[in-house]
Design an enzyme around this catalytic site. Structure first.
Site, short mmCIF file in Angstrom:
data_model
loop_
_atom_site.label_atom_id
_atom_site.label_comp_id
_atom_site.label_asym_id
_atom_site.label_seq_id
_atom_site.Cartn_x
_atom_site.Cartn_y
_atom_site.Cartn_z
N TYR A 144 6.86 4.73 1.70
CA TYR A 144 8.10 4.13 2.19
C TYR A 144 9.18 5.19 2.23
CZ TYR A 144 6.34 -0.62 1.50
OH TYR A 144 5.62 -1.78 1.57
N TYR A 185 -1.24 1.91 -0.38
CA TYR A 185 -0.60 2.82 -1.33
C TYR A 185 -0.92 2.42 -2.77
CZ TYR A 185 3.24 -0.70 -1.27
OH TYR A 185 3.99 -1.85 -1.33
N ARG A 200 -2.28 -1.24 -3.19
CA ARG A 200 -1.86 -2.36 -2.35
C ARG A 200 -2.59 -2.30 -1.02
NH1 ARG A 200 2.23 -5.39 -2.07
NH2 ARG A 200 0.50 -6.79 -1.69
N HIS A 246 0.16 -3.62 4.36
CA HIS A 246 0.92 -4.85 4.62
C HIS A 246 2.24 -4.52 5.26
CE1 HIS A 246 2.17 -3.41 0.64
NE2 HIS A 246 3.36 -3.84 0.99
N HIS A 291 6.15 -6.21 5.25
CA HIS A 291 7.03 -7.21 4.65
C HIS A 291 7.79 -7.94 5.75
CE1 HIS A 291 6.65 -5.70 0.44
NE2 HIS A 291 6.40 -4.55 1.05
FE FE2 Z 1 5.10 -3.02 0.16
#
Ligand code: FE2
Lengths: 173, 230
Positions: free
Chosen positions: B101, B140, B150, B153, B155
């Protein structure tokens, strides 16, 4: 149709959700504008730096900018502020008016890493409770104080405790 | 008219021990029932003023193109009765193709992409349809348990037309091999999990350009009978 499940907002909400004017339900120079400030705490009393606080409220006349509101107004009514490194949020707004026989109030959603769904609470104001409130009346008396903001120099303070001895009252909507 | 309550088995419990961060952040006192009154039946109707020109195309927000598999993610925003939610703001945020991110707190040792913000906004049209062009996010790692990853995905944040309908969720990709060990995905009751997984959409896949994925989102519907008090 079956509703889509909720998921946590996660730790990286700050890249996607804050707006430059998010905390400003009204512009800074609006007469009678107040600051509502507070912090979000976890069950160990630690500050929560990755939460998002959203507010929704009526204008001072008790009307909403929404077609289902009798007497629709143009007041945005919506505030959004992520907590900072100190777990603090702030919202610049106007005191809401009474809505439909309820005491003036602000609905609040709290999202955070570690919350798999939002939690919902309400802000009431200490000097605007004389006529009672049908929702507040259903809250156990010894917990009602968690829903009542405290007066400050420039507005009100409303801390949110997700858990712990001072746990805020949360609602099942 | 009030909104139907989501049936049991829709949402994750707030206390889900497999996801360790829930331990100190879920309320332990019983929730107090909140009948829907005018504040809950209304909500912010946030429109075009919230959108910039390239907000629904995350691949053109910089001079260069982001690295990764170009995808189109689209679908309809509906209420529980199948009615489109029109003109409603849809917000997304995501990791880049390497699973990183653009956030100062993301310390995963994967490269940032100078051409990727990972943030998008769109408005639904008259059919409740929204569409984003983006790149497929990477998986990640995180610290929840040993070798925790994870699944990829995106959000999503949705408003609907009322405070009651507000929803934040995550969209996953079909057949992700990481589902089995992800406590956030697994926190959703089993019968509802598939609602979080987009479908591969060959009709929306564009020749020599982008893969298509479809993700419909359903918010709460209205009660069949009028509320006894408003
Ligand atoms: Fe996330």
């Amino acid at each position: 149709m079956e509703p889509t499940p909720s998921q946590t907002i996660g730790p990286f909400l700050h890249i996607g959700l804050p707006w430059p004017d998010g905390a400003h339900v009204v512009a800074g120079d609006t007469p009678d504008a107040i600051w509502i400030r507070g912090a979000v705490y976890d069950g160990a009393g630690e500050l929560v730096p990755d939460a998002l606080v959203e507010t929704w409220q009526a204008d001072p006349d008790g009307t909403f900018d929404h077609p289902d509101s009798p007497g629709r107004c143009e007041f945005r009514g919506f505030g959004r502020c992520p907590t900072d490194d100190n777990g603090e949020y702030e919202i610049r707004t106007l005191l809401p008016g009474a809505v439909d026989g309820q005491a003036p109030h602000i609905d609040v959603s709290v999202f955070a890493r570690g919350l798999l769904n939002r939690v919902i609470t309400r802000i009431y104001f200490p000097h605007l409770l004389d006529d009672g409130d049908p929702l507040l009346d259903t809250v156990p008396e010894d917990r009602q104080h968690t829903l009542i903001a405290q007066r400050t120099d420039d507005g009100y303070r409303f801390d949110i405790h997700l858990q712990g001895p001072n746990e805020t009252v949360f609602f099942d909507l | 008219m009030t909104f139907r309550r989501d049936p049991d088995g829709t949402h994750p419990p707030l206390d889900h021990p497999g996801y360790r961060s829930t331990a100190l952040r879920h309320p332990k006192q019983p929730l107090v029932l909140m009948p829907q009154r005018l504040t809950e039946l209304t909500g912010p109707l946030l429109g075009p003023g919230r959108l910039g020109e390239h907000d629904n195309d995350l691949t053109v927000q910089h001079d260069g193109e982001p690295i990764g598999q170009r995808i189109v993610v689209h679908g309809r925003l509906l209420d529980g009765d199948g009615r489109p939610v029109r003109g409603s703001l849809v917000e997304i945020w995501q990791a880049n193709a390497a699973g990183r991110y653009k956030h100062r707190a993301d310390r995963w040792a994967a490269p940032l992409d100078p051409n990727f913000e990972g943030v998008g906004r769109a408005l639904t049209d008259a059919d409740g349809h929204y569409e984003f062009t983006t790149i497929r996010p990477g998986a990640y790692p995180w610290g929840n348990h040993a070798n925790a990853w994870r699944p990829a995905h995106i959000h999503f944040s949705l408003f609907g037309t009322s405070f009651t309908q507000r929803l934040i969720t995550q969209m996953y990709f079909p057949d992700d091999p990481l589902f089995f060990q992800d406590p956030i995905y697994q926190s959703v009751p089993e019968s509802a999990r598939s609602r979080l997984v987009a479908a591969y959409d060959h009709d929306r896949t564009t020749d020599h350009w982008a893969l298509g994925f479809r993700f419909d989102i359903v918010l709460r519907g209205r009660e069949a009978t009028p509320a006894e008090d408003a």
